[in-house]
Design an enzyme around this catalytic site. Structure first.
Site, PDB file in Angstrom:
ATOM      1  N   LYS A  41      22.428 -25.971  31.261  1.00 51.08           N
ATOM      2  CA  LYS A  41      21.788 -25.019  30.349  1.00 51.08           C
ATOM      3  C   LYS A  41      20.876 -25.765  29.370  1.00 51.08           C
ATOM      4  O   LYS A  41      20.997 -26.981  29.203  1.00 51.08           O
ATOM      5  CB  LYS A  41      22.865 -24.252  29.579  1.00 51.08           C
ATOM      6  CG  LYS A  41      23.737 -25.151  28.688  1.00 51.08           C
ATOM      7  CD  LYS A  41      24.947 -24.424  28.126  1.00 51.08           C
ATOM      8  CE  LYS A  41      25.787 -25.361  27.271  1.00 51.08           C
ATOM      9  NZ  LYS A  41      27.037 -24.725  26.823  1.00 51.08           N
ATOM     10  N   TYR A 269       6.578 -36.784   1.683  1.00 50.88           N
ATOM     11  CA  TYR A 269       6.697 -35.584   0.849  1.00 50.88           C
ATOM     12  C   TYR A 269       7.859 -35.711  -0.141  1.00 50.88           C
ATOM     13  O   TYR A 269       8.925 -36.217   0.202  1.00 50.88           O
ATOM     14  CB  TYR A 269       6.969 -34.361   1.722  1.00 50.88           C
ATOM     15  CG  TYR A 269       5.820 -33.949   2.610  1.00 50.88           C
ATOM     16  CD1 TYR A 269       4.553 -33.708   2.078  1.00 50.88           C
ATOM     17  CD2 TYR A 269       6.018 -33.767   3.968  1.00 50.88           C
ATOM     18  CE1 TYR A 269       3.510 -33.305   2.903  1.00 50.88           C
ATOM     19  CE2 TYR A 269       4.984 -33.360   4.800  1.00 50.88           C
ATOM     20  CZ  TYR A 269       3.723 -33.134   4.253  1.00 50.88           C
ATOM     21  OH  TYR A 269       2.707 -32.737   5.070  1.00 50.88           O
TER      22      TYR A 269
HETATM   23  C1  PLP Z   1      28.079 -25.673  27.078  1.00 48.04           C
HETATM   24  C2  PLP Z   1      29.304 -25.289  27.801  1.00 48.04           C
HETATM   25  C3  PLP Z   1      30.076 -26.244  28.493  1.00 48.04           C
HETATM   26  C4  PLP Z   1      29.827 -27.724  28.387  1.00 48.04           C
HETATM   27  O1  PLP Z   1      30.606 -28.190  27.303  1.00 48.04           O
HETATM   28  P1  PLP Z   1      30.712 -29.732  26.940  1.00 48.04           P
HETATM   29  O2  PLP Z   1      31.721 -29.776  25.866  1.00 48.04           O
HETATM   30  O3  PLP Z   1      29.343 -30.141  26.495  1.00 48.04           O
HETATM   31  O4  PLP Z   1      31.143 -30.416  28.181  1.00 48.04           O
HETATM   32  C5  PLP Z   1      31.132 -25.796  29.259  1.00 48.04           C
HETATM   33  N1  PLP Z   1      31.432 -24.480  29.325  1.00 48.04           N
HETATM   34  C6  PLP Z   1      30.732 -23.544  28.632  1.00 48.04           C
HETATM   35  C7  PLP Z   1      31.132 -22.131  28.722  1.00 48.04           C
HETATM   36  C8  PLP Z   1      29.659 -23.918  27.847  1.00 48.04           C
HETATM   37  O5  PLP Z   1      28.994 -22.983  27.158  1.00 48.04           O
END
Ligand code: PLP
Length: 390
Positions: A41, A269
């Site tokens: 993702k 800044y």
């Molecule tokens: C993002 C996500 C993961 C991955 O989690 P990590 O802790 O980064 O391994 C796994 N399951 C779901 C549902 C997620 O949203």
């Protein structure tokens, strides 16, 4: 690492696909008792969805996980035919393309179930679904009180040929803290949910619960499938513990300007930084729009000429200034914001600490203006014998 002394663009995120391959193989080996889902993702946590997906699938992952339908369809359009799970969609979203593409959809309520079943009916295609139970994250699974009704409704639709319950799943709230017993609470709620689903007549292909931290710390959470996000990208998911993962992303930029200034020169800044002595200031064309969090100003460092230097004053939208002291830095020299740490550069974990956030936010925050450059895959099997047992 190959030749890294020069940059052809002002900034770049160098993605070491060999590290992705290595981490996948390592995790697949840790989870030998289960399949491995590569969670790609958010543009593969900023690393590039397709490149990460292909690399992970070639090195031990068998599933892909994304949030949205758009992400899932992009994987299919690229010719990837591995099982894919997507888990977020709008209340009236047209999921027919996902159903047609054979993408499994997470279902957390009877309303979700109805939405998916209606699309299946219209498209005359059986929709693959994973029923999600909330075991304690209090985000988007079905409440335990609603679980029995949901599983029975799903079983009815399965008998009617509209859906196929391919999975049951849930998500941990705090698996990275070994001292928090909540993992066991969630685990036992998940076991109950599986039993309830079986009693309703469901026989899913995969039950899955573990994220990165859980798969490494708690083998009892593996079930049939584990979901690797952060660990796939080589960031150690458990504070204070090292499992031998290799960070895949190096964020770098060229110096594009140099000036020699006297002591007490105010920089950037707000003028909240003043040089302590005569020094050289190097201008780096990477700012908070590119993923260097402004809140890290005052603490953040970057590596140039093998030396860690402080970022002087506030990080701006497109640039920051590095106080390089008397180092003979010239325009074109490469500045490393973070990498695998082997050369003394900061890591994404350091940036997360400076920005009071988690490394996920650092990695996914790297802006679209930063070109991704992919280091080609070498043969991981030469260095990771565990891969051979897959
Ligand atoms: C993002 C996500 C993961 C991955 O989690 P990590 O802790 O980064 O391994 C796994 N399951 C779901 C549902 C997620 O949203």
């Amino acid at each position: 690492m190959p030749e890294l002394d020069t940059l052809s663009t002002m900034t770049e995120a160098l993605i070491d696909l060999d590290a992705i391959a290595y981490n996948t193989a390592l995790l697949a080996n840790v989870c030998r008792d289960a399949q491995l889902m590569a969670v790609v993702k958010a543009n593969g946590f900023g690393h590039g969805t397709l490149e990460v997906a292909r690399t992970a699938l070639a090195n031990g992952a068998t599933w892909l996980g994304v949030t949205s339908q758009t992400e899932a369809l992009a994987l299919r359009r690229a010719g990837i035919d591995a099982p894919i799970l997507m888990w977020l969609f709008g209340p009236n979203e047209d999921l027919s393309a996902a159903v047609r593409a054979g993408i499994d959809i997470s279902v957390a309520s009877v309303a979700h179930l109805d939405l998916v079943a209606e699309i299946a009916l219209r498209s005359s295609i059986r929709a693959g679904i994973h029923l999600k139970i909330d075991t304690g994250l209090s985000r988007n699974g079905a409440l335990p009180a609603d679980w029995s009704a949901l599983t029975h409704a799903a079983r009815l639709l399965e008998r009617a040929g509209l859906v196929r319950v391919n999975g049951l799943w849930s998500h941990f709230a705090n698996a990275e803290d070994p001292a928090d017993d909540y993992l066991h609470t969630q685990q036992s709620r998940f076991h109950d949910a599986i039993a309830t689903a079986a009693a309703a007549g469901l026989s899913p292909k995969v039950c899955h619960l573990a994220n990165s931290a859980a798969m490494l710390l708690a083998p009892g959470t593996h079930h049939d499938l584990t979901r690797a996000g952060l660990s796939l990208y080589g960031i150690e998911p458990v504070p204070g513990k090292t499992f031998g993962l290799r960070p895949a992303m190096t964020l770098r930029a060229q110096v594009i300007g140099i000036r020699r200034v006297s002591a007490n020169t105010r920089v950037s800044y707000g003028s909240d930084y003043a040089t302590a002595r005569d020094t050289t200031l190097a201008l780096v064309p990477l700012g908070f729009a590119d993923g260097a969090p402004r809140v890290a100003s005052g603490q953040a460092q970057a590596l140039v000429h093998g030396v860690r230097c402080r970022i002087a004053g506030r990080i701006a939208m497109d640039q920051f200034v590095l106080d390089v002291g008397d180092l003979p830095v010239t325009p074109g020299d490469v500045v490393t914001l973070f990498g695998d740490g082997a050369d003394g550069a900061p890591t994404a974990l350091d940036w997360a600490k400076w920005a009071q956030t988690n490394p996920h936010e650092i990695l996914t925050g790297i802006g679209s203006r930063v070109p991704r450059r992919f280091l080609p895959l070498r043969d991981v099997r030469q260095r990771w014998p565990g891969r051979l047992s897959l």
